[in-house]
Write an enzyme that holds these catalytic residues in place. Structure first.
Site, PDB file in Angstrom:
ATOM      1  N   SER A 173       0.847  -1.203   0.000  1.00  0.00           N
ATOM      2  CA  SER A 173       0.000   0.000   0.000  1.00  0.00           C
ATOM      3  C   SER A 173       0.872   1.238   0.000  1.00  0.00           C
ATOM      4  O   SER A 173       2.037   1.188   0.408  1.00  0.00           O
ATOM      5  CB  SER A 173      -0.868   0.002   1.261  1.00  0.00           C
ATOM      6  OG  SER A 173      -1.575   1.227   1.368  1.00  0.00           O
TER       7      SER A 173
ATOM      8  N   TYR B 252      -2.220  -0.357  10.410  1.00  0.00           N
ATOM      9  CA  TYR B 252      -2.148  -0.668   8.974  1.00  0.00           C
ATOM     10  C   TYR B 252      -0.792  -0.238   8.415  1.00  0.00           C
ATOM     11  O   TYR B 252      -0.113  -1.002   7.721  1.00  0.00           O
ATOM     12  CB  TYR B 252      -3.305   0.045   8.271  1.00  0.00           C
ATOM     13  CG  TYR B 252      -3.491  -0.319   6.812  1.00  0.00           C
ATOM     14  CD1 TYR B 252      -4.009  -1.552   6.439  1.00  0.00           C
ATOM     15  CD2 TYR B 252      -3.175   0.598   5.804  1.00  0.00           C
ATOM     16  CE1 TYR B 252      -4.211  -1.874   5.099  1.00  0.00           C
ATOM     17  CE2 TYR B 252      -3.373   0.283   4.467  1.00  0.00           C
ATOM     18  CZ  TYR B 252      -3.889  -0.946   4.118  1.00  0.00           C
ATOM     19  OH  TYR B 252      -4.092  -1.255   2.789  1.00  0.00           O
TER      20      TYR B 252
HETATM   21  N1  LIG Z   1      -8.768  -0.892  -1.383  1.00  0.00           N
HETATM   22  C1  LIG Z   1      -7.732  -0.048  -1.351  1.00  0.00           C
HETATM   23  O1  LIG Z   1      -7.876   1.172  -1.498  1.00  0.00           O
HETATM   24  C2  LIG Z   1      -6.334  -0.552  -1.141  1.00  0.00           C
HETATM   25  C3  LIG Z   1      -5.267   0.333  -1.364  1.00  0.00           C
HETATM   26  C4  LIG Z   1      -3.966  -0.120  -1.170  1.00  0.00           C
HETATM   27  C5  LIG Z   1      -3.745  -1.424  -0.795  1.00  0.00           C
HETATM   28  N2  LIG Z   1      -4.794  -2.258  -0.580  1.00  0.00           N
HETATM   29  C6  LIG Z   1      -4.497  -3.645  -0.169  1.00  0.00           C
HETATM   30  O2  LIG Z   1      -5.034  -4.521  -1.155  1.00  0.00           O
HETATM   31  C7  LIG Z   1      -5.389  -5.762  -0.541  1.00  0.00           C
HETATM   32  C8  LIG Z   1      -6.828  -6.123  -0.902  1.00  0.00           C
HETATM   33  O3  LIG Z   1      -7.673  -5.084  -0.464  1.00  0.00           O
HETATM   34  P1  LIG Z   1      -9.189  -4.950  -0.932  1.00  0.00           P
HETATM   35  O4  LIG Z   1      -9.492  -3.518  -1.002  1.00  0.00           O
HETATM   36  O5  LIG Z   1      -9.444  -5.793  -2.110  1.00  0.00           O
HETATM   37  O6  LIG Z   1      -9.904  -5.561   0.377  1.00  0.00           O
HETATM   38  P2  LIG Z   1     -11.272  -6.383   0.531  1.00  0.00           P
HETATM   39  O7  LIG Z   1     -11.682  -6.232   1.961  1.00  0.00           O
HETATM   40  O8  LIG Z   1     -12.243  -6.024  -0.529  1.00  0.00           O
HETATM   41  O9  LIG Z   1     -10.815  -7.900   0.258  1.00  0.00           O
HETATM   42  C9  LIG Z   1      -9.967  -8.565   1.137  1.00  0.00           C
HETATM   43  C10 LIG Z   1     -10.141 -10.060   0.955  1.00  0.00           C
HETATM   44  O10 LIG Z   1      -9.280 -10.706   1.889  1.00  0.00           O
HETATM   45  C11 LIG Z   1     -10.004 -11.726   2.561  1.00  0.00           C
HETATM   46  N3  LIG Z   1      -9.421 -11.923   3.897  1.00  0.00           N
HETATM   47  C12 LIG Z   1      -9.486 -11.093   4.962  1.00  0.00           C
HETATM   48  N4  LIG Z   1      -8.870 -11.647   6.019  1.00  0.00           N
HETATM   49  C13 LIG Z   1      -8.396 -12.841   5.610  1.00  0.00           C
HETATM   50  C14 LIG Z   1      -7.659 -13.878   6.257  1.00  0.00           C
HETATM   51  N5  LIG Z   1      -7.321 -13.804   7.551  1.00  0.00           N
HETATM   52  N6  LIG Z   1      -7.314 -14.958   5.537  1.00  0.00           N
HETATM   53  C15 LIG Z   1      -7.687 -15.075   4.231  1.00  0.00           C
HETATM   54  N7  LIG Z   1      -8.392 -14.135   3.572  1.00  0.00           N
HETATM   55  C16 LIG Z   1      -8.728 -13.030   4.265  1.00  0.00           C
HETATM   56  C17 LIG Z   1     -11.439 -11.217   2.617  1.00  0.00           C
HETATM   57  O11 LIG Z   1     -12.372 -12.264   2.833  1.00  0.00           O
HETATM   58  C18 LIG Z   1     -11.577 -10.545   1.252  1.00  0.00           C
HETATM   59  O12 LIG Z   1     -11.989 -11.464   0.267  1.00  0.00           O
HETATM   60  C19 LIG Z   1      -5.146  -5.579   0.954  1.00  0.00           C
HETATM   61  O13 LIG Z   1      -3.889  -6.114   1.289  1.00  0.00           O
HETATM   62  C20 LIG Z   1      -5.141  -4.077   1.124  1.00  0.00           C
HETATM   63  O14 LIG Z   1      -4.385  -3.664   2.237  1.00  0.00           O
HETATM   64  C21 LIG Z   1      -6.087  -1.855  -0.757  1.00  0.00           C
END
Ligand SMILES: NC(=O)c1ccc[n+]([C@@H]2O[C@H](COP(=O)([O-])OP(=O)(O)OC[C@H]3O[C@@H](n4cnc5c(N)ncnc54)[C@H](O)[C@@H]3O)[C@@H](O)[C@H]2O)c1
Length: 261
Positions: free
Chosen positions: A142, A155
């Protein structure tokens, strides 16, 4: 077909960024295992990918914070796909509080999933890749792995930590021909994670969730949130041999926001 015949495990692939990546890499020729804590959503996503692309797609339940679960899930993914040579370490969670009120249970939850989870998935995927003598890993980190943010202690600490992990693993695995890199996206404002975050932030800034999203959009020099397609595109490059001289890197994908005050 930039990833033809690759065998990929995508953690947190049931929805959001992980789902978009899984769909894209299957379109590029990879077979995929969706590893997620939510088995129903993972099965639905895997079914849709298999129908749309004709590739093998399977769902495996995992809790990335639990070592036995990760070890079993990686072995299941390898057995279902007939190999494992690509890890997309994407599962992540976020809790946000003012420092003086930050509950330790929320700190532990975020660190266990984001940092310990990355360690465990990389460790157990590495065993299979070393055995198969090939592989690449891409970690979804991130912008918060490079810059602090208000109320974002757990985070940011987890995402800064993952970049250290990536650099060390790159050195461990380079002699075996296995690469690892990270993507540091800005705010993907259309994802389920951000819908939830906008509600949490609306309370802290005394705004509506829509006002929060608009303010975050305006902070980006390129004028929009990060699209899941932006992330999937860079992901394909880092997974493929097109990036064969890159390892241990953490690439900013923020529309220029990383330079904003
Ligand atoms: N959405 C954003 O703006 C953003 C920006 C930068 C980085 N990220 C990173 O991208 C990644 C995905 O984010 P997203 O926005 O798609 O999130 P999201 O919440 O939509 O999806 C996360 C997924 O991870 C699964 N998950 C959660 N805990 C888990 C565990 N203990 N074991 C297995 N699976 C688990 C959830 O069931 C879900 O399917 C994350 O690492 C997040 O930090 C997101």
């Amino acid at each position: 077909m930039r990833l033809a015949e690759r065998k990929a495990a995508v953690t947190g692939g049931a929805q959001g960024i992980g789902e978009a990546i899984a769909r894209r890499i299957a379109r590029e020729g990879a077979d995929v295992a969706i590893l997620d804590i939510n088995p129903d959503a993972a099965a639905k996503t895997a079914g849709a990918i298999a129908r749309e692309t004709g590739r093998k797609a399977t769902a495996v339940r995992v809790d990335v914070a639990d070592e036995d679960s990760v070890e079993k899930a990686m072995a299941e993914a390898k057995a279902a796909l007939g190999g494992l040579d690509l890890l997309v370490n994407n599962a992540g969670v976020l809790k946000s509080h003012f420092i003086a009120d930050f509950p330790k249970k929320d700190w532990d939850f975020v660190l266990n999933v984001n940092l310990t989870g990355a360690f465990l998935c990389v460790k157990h995927a590495a065993r299979h890749m070393i055995e198969g003598k090939r592989g690449s890993m891409v970690v979804i980190d991130s912008r918060s792995g490079k810059r602090g943010g208000l109320w974002n202690h757990a985070y940011c600490a987890s995402k800064f930590g993952v970049i250290g992990l990536v650099q060390c693993v790159a050195l461990d695995l380079a002699p075996r021909g296995i690469r690892i890199n990270a993507i540091c996206p800005g705010n993907a404002l259309d994802t389920p994670l951000w819908k939830d975050l906008a509600v949490q932030y609306a309370k802290k800034y005394d705004e509506t969730p829509e006002q929060v999203l608009e303010r975050y959009r305006k902070r980006v020099p390129l004028g929009r949130g990060c699209d899941v397609g932006d992330i999937a595109g860079l992901m394909v490059f880092l997974a493929s041999d097109e990036s064969s001289y890159m390892t241990g890197q953490a690439i900013n994908l923020t529309g220029g926001e990383i330079m904003s005050p």
